[in-house]
Design a protein around this motif. Structure first.
Motif, PDB file in Angstrom:
ATOM      1  N   GLY B  84       0.822  -1.213   0.000  1.00  0.00           N
ATOM      2  CA  GLY B  84       0.000   0.000   0.000  1.00  0.00           C
ATOM      3  C   GLY B  84       0.854   1.261   0.000  1.00  0.00           C
ATOM      4  O   GLY B  84       0.572   2.235  -0.722  1.00  0.00           O
ATOM      5  N   GLY B 110      -5.806   4.350  -1.162  1.00  0.00           N
ATOM      6  CA  GLY B 110      -5.924   3.576  -2.396  1.00  0.00           C
ATOM      7  C   GLY B 110      -4.918   2.430  -2.436  1.00  0.00           C
ATOM      8  O   GLY B 110      -5.261   1.299  -2.786  1.00  0.00           O
ATOM      9  N   VAL B 113      -5.990  -0.279   0.039  1.00  0.00           N
ATOM     10  CA  VAL B 113      -7.196  -0.958  -0.452  1.00  0.00           C
ATOM     11  C   VAL B 113      -6.828  -1.941  -1.582  1.00  0.00           C
ATOM     12  O   VAL B 113      -7.282  -3.088  -1.600  1.00  0.00           O
ATOM     13  CB  VAL B 113      -8.247   0.069  -0.944  1.00  0.00           C
ATOM     14  CG1 VAL B 113      -9.322  -0.596  -1.806  1.00  0.00           C
ATOM     15  CG2 VAL B 113      -8.890   0.766   0.239  1.00  0.00           C
ATOM     16  N   GLY B 114      -5.972  -1.506  -2.515  1.00  0.00           N
ATOM     17  CA  GLY B 114      -5.572  -2.368  -3.634  1.00  0.00           C
ATOM     18  C   GLY B 114      -4.831  -3.602  -3.142  1.00  0.00           C
ATOM     19  O   GLY B 114      -5.115  -4.731  -3.588  1.00  0.00           O
ATOM     20  N   VAL B 125     -12.325  -5.438   1.448  1.00  0.00           N
ATOM     21  CA  VAL B 125     -12.554  -3.987   1.351  1.00  0.00           C
ATOM     22  C   VAL B 125     -13.920  -3.654   1.941  1.00  0.00           C
ATOM     23  O   VAL B 125     -14.931  -4.242   1.549  1.00  0.00           O
ATOM     24  CB  VAL B 125     -12.481  -3.518  -0.125  1.00  0.00           C
ATOM     25  CG1 VAL B 125     -12.708  -2.004  -0.210  1.00  0.00           C
ATOM     26  CG2 VAL B 125     -11.142  -3.886  -0.736  1.00  0.00           C
ATOM     27  N   LEU B 313      -7.263   7.373  -6.194  1.00  0.00           N
ATOM     28  CA  LEU B 313      -7.625   6.125  -5.508  1.00  0.00           C
ATOM     29  C   LEU B 313      -7.401   4.896  -6.397  1.00  0.00           C
ATOM     30  O   LEU B 313      -6.673   3.978  -5.997  1.00  0.00           O
ATOM     31  CB  LEU B 313      -9.079   6.180  -5.035  1.00  0.00           C
ATOM     32  CG  LEU B 313      -9.322   6.741  -3.630  1.00  0.00           C
ATOM     33  CD1 LEU B 313     -10.811   6.906  -3.373  1.00  0.00           C
ATOM     34  CD2 LEU B 313      -8.741   5.823  -2.569  1.00  0.00           C
ATOM     35  N   ALA B 317      -4.409   2.187  -5.928  1.00  0.00           N
ATOM     36  CA  ALA B 317      -4.899   0.831  -5.630  1.00  0.00           C
ATOM     37  C   ALA B 317      -4.304  -0.171  -6.618  1.00  0.00           C
ATOM     38  O   ALA B 317      -3.893  -1.270  -6.238  1.00  0.00           O
ATOM     39  CB  ALA B 317      -6.420   0.793  -5.690  1.00  0.00           C
ATOM     40  N   GLY B 321      -1.975  -3.133  -5.418  1.00  0.00           N
ATOM     41  CA  GLY B 321      -2.342  -4.521  -5.695  1.00  0.00           C
ATOM     42  C   GLY B 321      -1.263  -5.236  -6.495  1.00  0.00           C
ATOM     43  O   GLY B 321      -0.907  -6.386  -6.191  1.00  0.00           O
TER      44      GLY B 321
END
Lengths: 79, 367
Positions: B84, B110, B113-114, B125, B313, B317, B321
């Motif tokens: 992150g 973001g 979250v990813g 999430v 975001l 993300a 990810g």
């Protein structure tokens, strides 16, 4: 659905306090500048009463500005 | 041993993010003061750095909600936090490269979250938290700041419009020093907290701290130092965008933009809405400019900024990810984070060197 995700009352409170704060501080500071400038001009022209009245306006506005700064510091330290 | 290496990498990466946060967001605090010549550039940046440092100590409630209310805590591992942070740093550097003010907070959220999505799937999430804590405040805050700046400057012009320009300029330059100082303090309390929260979260995930522990003193001091150092070195390209490319401001506009920005940040933070200082200040600057005349705002520049906001975001993300997935190729040990850190370090240095060779410096920010 939005109402359950966001606390509408808190959001509304944040919005109106932001606007009142911005306008209030600008009003106080503008009056401070106005009072100081006019007091100086009237003083130089020998109009002591006018200079005094604008001087008082500047002092009151300065007190309001300082109060706003203190309030902001309290908000920062208690959030 | 592997866990200790990863936690060291995470802490260093978090402090690097904190540095880019200060570096990126210096513009929020000083751009208007510099563009109206209320303060010389280096003085403005130095004051902002000191006040950001002080601000980081003013409120020590950990901003663990940055991750806690937005992703499922059960999927948070040191590798998720690391991925992150890399996502956030990558987005911060990319937007700095193009001179665009974007939200470091949203980049951080973001990125986490990813990484959490790739680590734990869609259930990782918390959609309601993401919408209520991030998306809706992100839409409302710049509009409120815009309205605050717009109303304030109209009122100010009404009161001071007939005064001699010299009185107005001198008065509002002093006012800008105070309003800029409050902004820097508010920025320190908001943004340094996010890094402290992320480091604390990683220490808890790694078992170094109890689940309900607050940030250790060394975390507070290092986070405050990193954001202050980043602020001091300043992102001059973004300062230029904020200070003169959106609108050319006079001192009264600078004062009202900073005041509307500071009151919005403080009111929202007090009500418990985490928001982006970047979005707020940009909105206030545009509001102050639009009140004079709508065409005073360079809407093309404002549009580019809005696009960067929307992309922050998802872009962070995506990187978060991807970094998590890449890291896991090398297993759960320290090898993945070490390799990613090396790649990021080389890429970051190359980007900074390239930008410094091509980009404007302080002198350009002054113009």
């Amino acid at each position: 659905m939005i109402a359950t995700i966001v606390d509408g009352e808190k959001l509304f409170q944040a919005i109106w306090t932001s606007l009142v704060g911005a306008v209030g501080v600008t009003l106080a500071f503008s009056l401070l500048v106005l009072g100081a400038a006019r007091s100086s001009e009237h003083g130089r022209a020998g109009r002591r009463t006018h200079a005094g009245v604008y001087g008082v306006l500047a002092v009151v506005a300065l007190a309001a500005c300082l109060a706003a700064v203190v309030l902001a510091l309290i908000v920062m330290t208690t959030k | 041993m592997g866990g200790e290496i990863i936690i060291v990498i995470v802490v260093v990466t978090a402090l690097a993010f904190d540095f880019t946060n200060g570096f990126h967001d210096t513009a929020n605090v000083v751009a208007t003061s510099i563009s109206t010549r209320a303060l010389p550039p280096r003085t403005a940046v130095s004051i902002a750095a000191v006040l950001n440092f002080v601000g980081a100590f003013l409120s020590l409630k950990v901003a663990a909600t940055v991750a806690g209310d937005i992703v499922n805590q059960e999927v948070i591992t040191t590798t998720v936090v690391f991925a992150g942070l890399v996502g956030a740093i990558a987005w911060n550097l990319a937007t700095w490269y193009f001179g665009l003010p974007s939200s470091s907070s949203h980049a951080l959220i973001g990125g986490v979250v990813g990484a959490a999505f790739v680590a734990g799937g869609a259930d990782a999430v918390l959609g309601d938290g993401l919408l209520g804590k991030v998306v809706i405040p992100a839409l409302v805050a710049p509009l409120v700041a815009f309205a605050g700046g717009w109303m304030s400057i109209l009122l100010a012009y009404r009161l001071i419009g007939r005064l001699r320009p010299g009185h107005v300029t001198r008065g509002f330059r002093v006012g800008q020093i105070a309003s800029g100082g409050l902004l820097a303090l508010a920025h320190g309390t908001n943004d340094a907290q996010k890094t402290m929260g992320v480091i604390t979260l990683a220490l808890i995930a790694n078992g170094n701290l109890a689940p309900d522990a607050g940030p250790p003193d060394w975390v507070v001091v290092t986070a405050a130092t990193a954001i202050a150092a980043g602020t001091y070195f300043g992102g001059w390209r973004i300062i230029r965008t904020m200070g003169s490319r959106i609108i050319k401001m006079d001192v009264a506009q600078g004062f009202t933009a900073q005041t509307a920005g500071a009151t919005t940040i403080l009111a929202a933070s007090h009500a418990g809405f985490p928001l982006s200082t970047t979005h707020v200040i940009s909105g206030a600057v545009m509001g102050s400019g639009a009140a004079k005349r709508l065409s005073a705002v360079r809407w093309g520049v404002a549009g580019n900024i809005a696009v960067a906001w929307v992309l922050t975001l998802p872009a962070a993300a995506l990187v978060g990810g991807a970094v998590y997935a890449f890291t896991r190729i090398f297993g759960t040990g320290a090898a993945g984070p070490i390799i990613v850190s090396a790649i990021i370090l080389v890429a970051g240095v190359a980007l900074v060197v390239r930008r410094i060779q091509r980009g404007p410096s302080i002198s350009a920010a002054e113009t």
